[in-house]
Design a protein around this motif. Structure first.
Motif, PDB file in Angstrom:
ATOM      1  N   LEU A  14       0.818  -1.209   0.000  1.00 28.08           N
ATOM      2  CA  LEU A  14       0.000   0.000   0.000  1.00 28.08           C
ATOM      3  C   LEU A  14       0.857   1.268   0.000  1.00 28.08           C
ATOM      4  O   LEU A  14       0.621   2.195  -0.780  1.00 28.08           O
ATOM      5  CB  LEU A  14      -0.875  -0.061   1.257  1.00 28.08           C
ATOM      6  CG  LEU A  14      -2.120   0.794   1.369  1.00 28.08           C
ATOM      7  CD1 LEU A  14      -3.016   0.618   0.164  1.00 28.08           C
ATOM      8  CD2 LEU A  14      -2.868   0.417   2.639  1.00 28.08           C
ATOM      9  N   GLU A  15       1.870   1.307   0.869  1.00 27.91           N
ATOM     10  CA  GLU A  15       2.658   2.534   1.031  1.00 27.91           C
ATOM     11  C   GLU A  15       3.526   2.833  -0.184  1.00 27.91           C
ATOM     12  O   GLU A  15       3.969   3.949  -0.357  1.00 27.91           O
ATOM     13  CB  GLU A  15       3.570   2.447   2.265  1.00 27.91           C
ATOM     14  CG  GLU A  15       2.874   2.156   3.565  1.00 27.91           C
ATOM     15  CD  GLU A  15       2.859   0.673   3.868  1.00 27.91           C
ATOM     16  OE1 GLU A  15       2.328  -0.096   3.032  1.00 27.91           O
ATOM     17  OE2 GLU A  15       3.402   0.274   4.905  1.00 27.91           O
ATOM     18  N   ASP A  16       3.820   1.798  -0.996  1.00 28.93           N
ATOM     19  CA  ASP A  16       4.698   2.010  -2.142  1.00 28.93           C
ATOM     20  C   ASP A  16       3.928   2.235  -3.436  1.00 28.93           C
ATOM     21  O   ASP A  16       4.518   2.563  -4.464  1.00 28.93           O
ATOM     22  CB  ASP A  16       5.613   0.781  -2.334  1.00 28.93           C
ATOM     23  CG  ASP A  16       6.449   0.507  -1.102  1.00 28.93           C
ATOM     24  OD1 ASP A  16       6.717   1.469  -0.368  1.00 28.93           O
ATOM     25  OD2 ASP A  16       6.820  -0.657  -0.874  1.00 28.93           O
ATOM     26  N   ALA A  17       2.630   2.030  -3.396  1.00 25.97           N
ATOM     27  CA  ALA A  17       1.844   2.039  -4.639  1.00 25.97           C
ATOM     28  C   ALA A  17       1.703   3.450  -5.207  1.00 25.97           C
ATOM     29  O   ALA A  17       1.526   4.412  -4.461  1.00 25.97           O
ATOM     30  CB  ALA A  17       0.467   1.442  -4.375  1.00 25.97           C
ATOM     31  N   GLU A  18       1.771   3.555  -6.526  1.00 24.58           N
ATOM     32  CA  GLU A  18       1.568   4.843  -7.205  1.00 24.58           C
ATOM     33  C   GLU A  18       0.082   5.105  -7.433  1.00 24.58           C
ATOM     34  O   GLU A  18      -0.331   6.222  -7.695  1.00 24.58           O
ATOM     35  CB  GLU A  18       2.325   4.855  -8.543  1.00 24.58           C
ATOM     36  CG  GLU A  18       3.800   5.218  -8.404  1.00 24.58           C
ATOM     37  CD  GLU A  18       4.003   6.598  -7.750  1.00 24.58           C
ATOM     38  OE1 GLU A  18       3.509   7.582  -8.307  1.00 24.58           O
ATOM     39  OE2 GLU A  18       4.628   6.663  -6.682  1.00 24.58           O
ATOM     40  N   VAL A  19      -0.695   4.022  -7.359  1.00 22.24           N
ATOM     41  CA  VAL A  19      -2.152   4.150  -7.476  1.00 22.24           C
ATOM     42  C   VAL A  19      -2.774   3.385  -6.309  1.00 22.24           C
ATOM     43  O   VAL A  19      -2.388   2.247  -6.035  1.00 22.24           O
ATOM     44  CB  VAL A  19      -2.674   3.560  -8.813  1.00 22.24           C
ATOM     45  CG1 VAL A  19      -4.194   3.653  -8.891  1.00 22.24           C
ATOM     46  CG2 VAL A  19      -2.038   4.263 -10.007  1.00 22.24           C
ATOM     47  N   VAL A  20      -3.703   4.016  -5.597  1.00 21.58           N
ATOM     48  CA  VAL A  20      -4.424   3.326  -4.529  1.00 21.58           C
ATOM     49  C   VAL A  20      -5.919   3.483  -4.771  1.00 21.58           C
ATOM     50  O   VAL A  20      -6.398   4.585  -5.048  1.00 21.58           O
ATOM     51  CB  VAL A  20      -4.049   3.887  -3.131  1.00 21.58           C
ATOM     52  CG1 VAL A  20      -4.922   3.261  -2.044  1.00 21.58           C
ATOM     53  CG2 VAL A  20      -2.576   3.660  -2.824  1.00 21.58           C
ATOM     54  N   VAL A  21      -6.622   2.363  -4.730  1.00 27.75           N
ATOM     55  CA  VAL A  21      -8.082   2.375  -4.839  1.00 27.75           C
ATOM     56  C   VAL A  21      -8.621   1.961  -3.469  1.00 27.75           C
ATOM     57  O   VAL A  21      -8.301   0.874  -2.982  1.00 27.75           O
ATOM     58  CB  VAL A  21      -8.578   1.390  -5.924  1.00 27.75           C
ATOM     59  CG1 VAL A  21     -10.098   1.444  -6.036  1.00 27.75           C
ATOM     60  CG2 VAL A  21      -7.930   1.682  -7.274  1.00 27.75           C
ATOM     61  N   SER A  22      -9.395   2.834  -2.825  1.00 25.68           N
ATOM     62  CA  SER A  22      -9.890   2.535  -1.475  1.00 25.68           C
ATOM     63  C   SER A  22     -11.399   2.562  -1.415  1.00 25.68           C
ATOM     64  O   SER A  22     -12.039   3.328  -2.135  1.00 25.68           O
ATOM     65  CB  SER A  22      -9.344   3.556  -0.466  1.00 25.68           C
ATOM     66  OG  SER A  22      -8.011   3.295  -0.166  1.00 25.68           O
ATOM     67  N   GLY A  23     -11.921   1.754  -0.524  1.00 28.25           N
ATOM     68  CA  GLY A  23     -13.365   1.716  -0.318  1.00 28.25           C
ATOM     69  C   GLY A  23     -13.730   1.962   1.126  1.00 28.25           C
ATOM     70  O   GLY A  23     -12.933   1.720   2.032  1.00 28.25           O
ATOM     71  N   GLY A  24     -14.953   2.463   1.336  1.00 22.95           N
ATOM     72  CA  GLY A  24     -15.423   2.749   2.692  1.00 22.95           C
ATOM     73  C   GLY A  24     -16.724   2.057   3.005  1.00 22.95           C
ATOM     74  O   GLY A  24     -17.199   1.209   2.241  1.00 22.95           O
ATOM     75  N   ARG A  25     -17.302   2.475   4.105  1.00 26.56           N
ATOM     76  CA  ARG A  25     -18.552   1.885   4.572  1.00 26.56           C
ATOM     77  C   ARG A  25     -19.665   2.036   3.544  1.00 26.56           C
ATOM     78  O   ARG A  25     -20.551   1.208   3.449  1.00 26.56           O
ATOM     79  CB  ARG A  25     -18.946   2.548   5.895  1.00 26.56           C
ATOM     80  CG  ARG A  25     -20.213   2.011   6.499  1.00 26.56           C
ATOM     81  CD  ARG A  25     -20.309   2.316   7.969  1.00 26.56           C
ATOM     82  NE  ARG A  25     -19.948   3.699   8.275  1.00 26.56           N
ATOM     83  CZ  ARG A  25     -19.771   4.173   9.495  1.00 26.56           C
ATOM     84  NH1 ARG A  25     -19.916   3.373  10.519  1.00 26.56           N
ATOM     85  NH2 ARG A  25     -19.450   5.420   9.700  1.00 26.56           N
ATOM     86  N   GLY A  26     -19.562   3.100   2.749  1.00 24.45           N
ATOM     87  CA  GLY A  26     -20.583   3.368   1.728  1.00 24.45           C
ATOM     88  C   GLY A  26     -20.689   2.294   0.667  1.00 24.45           C
ATOM     89  O   GLY A  26     -21.641   2.286  -0.111  1.00 24.45           O
ATOM     90  N   LEU A  27     -19.705   1.375   0.604  1.00 22.03           N
ATOM     91  CA  LEU A  27     -19.788   0.261  -0.350  1.00 22.03           C
ATOM     92  C   LEU A  27     -20.988  -0.620  -0.037  1.00 22.03           C
ATOM     93  O   LEU A  27     -21.545  -1.268  -0.912  1.00 22.03           O
ATOM     94  CB  LEU A  27     -18.516  -0.594  -0.301  1.00 22.03           C
ATOM     95  CG  LEU A  27     -17.217   0.040  -0.804  1.00 22.03           C
ATOM     96  CD1 LEU A  27     -16.042  -0.882  -0.525  1.00 22.03           C
ATOM     97  CD2 LEU A  27     -17.296   0.356  -2.285  1.00 22.03           C
ATOM     98  N   GLY A  28     -21.329  -0.693   1.242  1.00 21.45           N
ATOM     99  CA  GLY A  28     -22.518  -1.440   1.640  1.00 21.45           C
ATOM    100  C   GLY A  28     -22.300  -2.915   1.885  1.00 21.45           C
ATOM    101  O   GLY A  28     -23.102  -3.555   2.565  1.00 21.45           O
ATOM    102  N   GLU A  29     -21.222  -3.489   1.311  1.00 23.11           N
ATOM    103  CA  GLU A  29     -20.996  -4.930   1.473  1.00 23.11           C
ATOM    104  C   GLU A  29     -19.524  -5.256   1.249  1.00 23.11           C
ATOM    105  O   GLU A  29     -18.861  -4.622   0.422  1.00 23.11           O
ATOM    106  CB  GLU A  29     -21.855  -5.711   0.462  1.00 23.11           C
ATOM    107  CG  GLU A  29     -21.620  -5.219  -0.966  1.00 23.11           C
ATOM    108  CD  GLU A  29     -22.519  -5.885  -1.990  1.00 23.11           C
ATOM    109  OE1 GLU A  29     -23.587  -6.357  -1.604  1.00 23.11           O
ATOM    110  OE2 GLU A  29     -22.111  -5.924  -3.157  1.00 23.11           O
ATOM    111  N   PRO A  30     -19.009  -6.236   1.987  1.00 30.35           N
ATOM    112  CA  PRO A  30     -17.582  -6.569   1.868  1.00 30.35           C
ATOM    113  C   PRO A  30     -17.199  -7.091   0.481  1.00 30.35           C
ATOM    114  O   PRO A  30     -16.087  -6.869   0.018  1.00 30.35           O
ATOM    115  CB  PRO A  30     -17.368  -7.657   2.932  1.00 30.35           C
ATOM    116  CG  PRO A  30     -18.717  -8.127   3.338  1.00 30.35           C
ATOM    117  CD  PRO A  30     -19.670  -7.025   3.042  1.00 30.35           C
TER     118      PRO A  30
END
Lengths: 267, 321
Positions: B199-215
């Motif tokens: 994660l710390e080395d990535a040039e692109v990060v895609v993140s999700g939150g609670r708003g996704l609604g489902e794991p």
């Protein structure tokens, strides 16, 4: 197995950004209308750890200590409702606005007065100042070992094994008791007190200790005696220059976003 | 005479990158009149040499083998206290790592000095340190100053840039042999399973939150992340719900990331999360709420249900080749 759990009451960290405000002159957070303060989110995990260890040992007392205003009694009651045995509220007008150095010193004095237990548990940090200093400070002042950010604990004969969270994984460590262990959210869900337990806890006595009953040197406490001076407290400003991607359908928006990202050489 | 001391750490036998970030901070304080920059790292003199190139005026190495293999607070305190006494250091910089977040407070209580954790914006005011730090989950900022003679600071890794290495700088390394008795014994360590890029080395990060609604939604975020050679992260709320491993948490209580592109999917932008990713160079928000803090903080935003946008975005990116 005697355990002390230290808990703290904090403003609710889920308070929407729009309702979070600071009194810059007083350098204090203004309580949000209609949003009650809560138990620091990591602290019920510390209480949960204490309950599991006491119940596994089959004997012992869990004493809950909180330093704060009179309302902090609610944080103690929450731990009592979860199953802790006794509560002590450390409250004194001179405790307002103190730093973590004084907090640790007052907690350490209290714990000496109660009698050093087998284990002292706390949350990994408080959600107000986000420092995580107090567990280590209490351990240093009592000259006992400290293990922070625990995700699992197991007590042996005079020692404790702790699985702790690192930046990129986990570490298992062992130390002797008595010790201070700070507990992280990775410990897992704490039990939720049932109505009957909440009612029973309401009837339990919470002792209140002040500066005098602790025998503290008046020159050592108070916001004027901070080692870390608070010069200012404010809410940072956000300036927006967002470009909202247009399109008649989700697919078109996705296409326009992909084109924008390519144009900006981001993909 | 004041002086600045940088507490260094090793990472697999070499000086950790965050130690060089601290040296850069120390260098600018030194230029502002803070005194010489001293650095102390566990290791031998060859390990220590690299610190000169990173900005140190004087280098100390704690040579005890135990410190190089199993760095613990109790073991490292005596050599650090020794160097502080011998150099007269009144500013001590420590990285906010799993070690540093314990070591800073322990050192503070030993010296009856104050410590401020995770500081940004260090300046000197009349020769005394002033620092800014986030508090209340990132909702507020505090300006702090020290009432103690020694001023101890921790700085989160990746929040500062290291200086370009200056190979013309070198010097003599002072060895410190003391070691304390470790009261906490390390039995073993286990790396978190990271699928793909860290994660710390990535040039692109895609993140999700609670708003996704489902794991399950993290599956499609991973697909997008992999397509862009990036990593996948999550907000604290999503990790607390058990939807994604805590090691992938981005935020105040998780990782700090500074990628070139950060795609925040169904994350409202509570200050808790912003604290870990606001240093990203370009933020893209995919969210249904245009007024949300994340949308307002982003460069590009799509106001739409992520379930409709992400699969289409994956197709479009594939088509672009």
């Amino acid at each position: 197995m005697n355990i002390v759990v230290c808990v703290k009451q904090v403003p609710d960290p889920e308070t929407p950004a729009s309702q979070f405000a600071v009194d810059e002159a007083a350098k204090r957070v203004i309580p949000a209308q209609g949003i009650a303060p809560v138990v620091n989110p990591y602290d019920p995990q510390a209480t949960e750890a204490a309950l599991r260890l006491r119940d596994a040992a089959g004997e012992g007392t869990i004493t809950v200590i909180s330093l704060g205003p009179d309302s902090a009694r609610d944080a103690i009651k929450h731990a009592l409702a979860m199953g802790a045995d006794e509560g002590i509220l450390l409250s004194d007008p001179s405790f307002e606005g103190i730093d973590n150095f004084q907090t640790a010193a007052i907690l350490a004095e209290t714990i000496k007065k109660v009698g050093i237990p087998d284990l002292i548990l706390m949350g990994r940090a408080a959600a107000d100042w986000d420092m995580g200093v107090v567990p280590i400070g209490v351990a240093q002042l009592l000259d006992i070992p400290c293990v922070t950010v625990a995700k699992a604990v197991e007590v042996g004969d005079g020692n404790i094994t702790v699985e702790r969270v690192l930046d990129d994984g986990f570490e298992t460590v062992e130390t002797t008791l008595p010790a201070v262990v700070s507990v992280s959210n990775e410990f897992g869900e704490p039990r939720y007190p049932q109505l009957r337990q909440i009612m029973l806890a309401a009837k339990k006595n919470v002792e209140v200790w002040d500066k005098e009953s602790l025998g503290l040197d008046p020159a050592s406490v108070g916001s004027d005696n901070r080692l870390l001076a608070l010069e200012a407290l404010y809410v940072p400003k956000v300036e927006s220059n967002v470009e909202v991607i247009q399109g008649d359908s989700p697919e078109e928006k996705a296409r326009n976003l992909a084109l924008k990202l390519r144009e900006a050489k981001l993909i | 005479m004041s002086a600045i001391l940088v507490i260094g750490e090793l990472n697999e036998g070499v000086v950790a990158s965050h130690t060089f970030e601290l040296l850069a901070a120390a260098r600018s304080l030194s230029d502002a009149g803070g005194g010489d920059v001293h650095a102390l790292v566990p290791g031998d003199s060859s390990v220590g040499q690299s610190l000169f190139g990173g900005g140190a005026d004087a280098v100390h190495v704690a040579t005890n083998q135990l410190l190089q293999t199993e760095l613990t607070v109790d073991a490292f305190l005596p050599p650090v206290l020794n160097v502080i006494e011998n150099t007269g250091a009144d500013i001590v910089l420590i990285a906010q790592t799993a070690f540093g977040r314990d070591f800073g407070p322990a050192l503070a209580f030993n010296l009856k000095a104050a410590v401020a954790m995770e500081c940004t914006g260090l300046t000197l005011d009349g020769g005394r340190l002033q620092a800014t730090r986030a508090c209340y989950g990132g909702s507020a900022r505090a300006e702090v100053k020290w009432g103690s003679s020694v001023q101890i600071v921790t700085i989160k890794p990746k929040t500062l840039d290291a200086l370009a290495t200056d190979d013309s700088r070198s010097g003599e390394v002072t060895e410190v042999s003391e070691v304390g008795e470790a009261r906490v014994k390390i039995l073993g360590t286990e790396k978190a399973e990271a699928t793909g890029i860290r994660l710390e080395d990535a040039e692109v990060v895609v993140s999700g939150g609670r708003g996704l609604g489902e794991p399950e939604a993290f599956g499609i975020l991973e697909e997008l992340g992999n397509l862009l050679n990036g990593a996948t992260g999550a907000s604290r709320a999503a990790c607390d719900l058990g939807w994604y491993p805590p090691s992938q948490q981005v935020g105040l209580t998780g990782k700090t990331v500074t990628p070139n592109l950060y795609i925040a999917v169904a994350i409202s932008g509570a200050s808790q999360h912003m604290a870990g990713m606001s240093g990203s160079k370009n933020i893209v928000a995919i969210n249904r709420d245009e007024d949300s803090n994340m949308v307002q903080s982003s460069r590009f935003a799509v106001i739409e249900d992520y379930k409709k946008v992400i699969p289409a975005l994956i197709e479009e990116i594939k088509n672009l080749g």
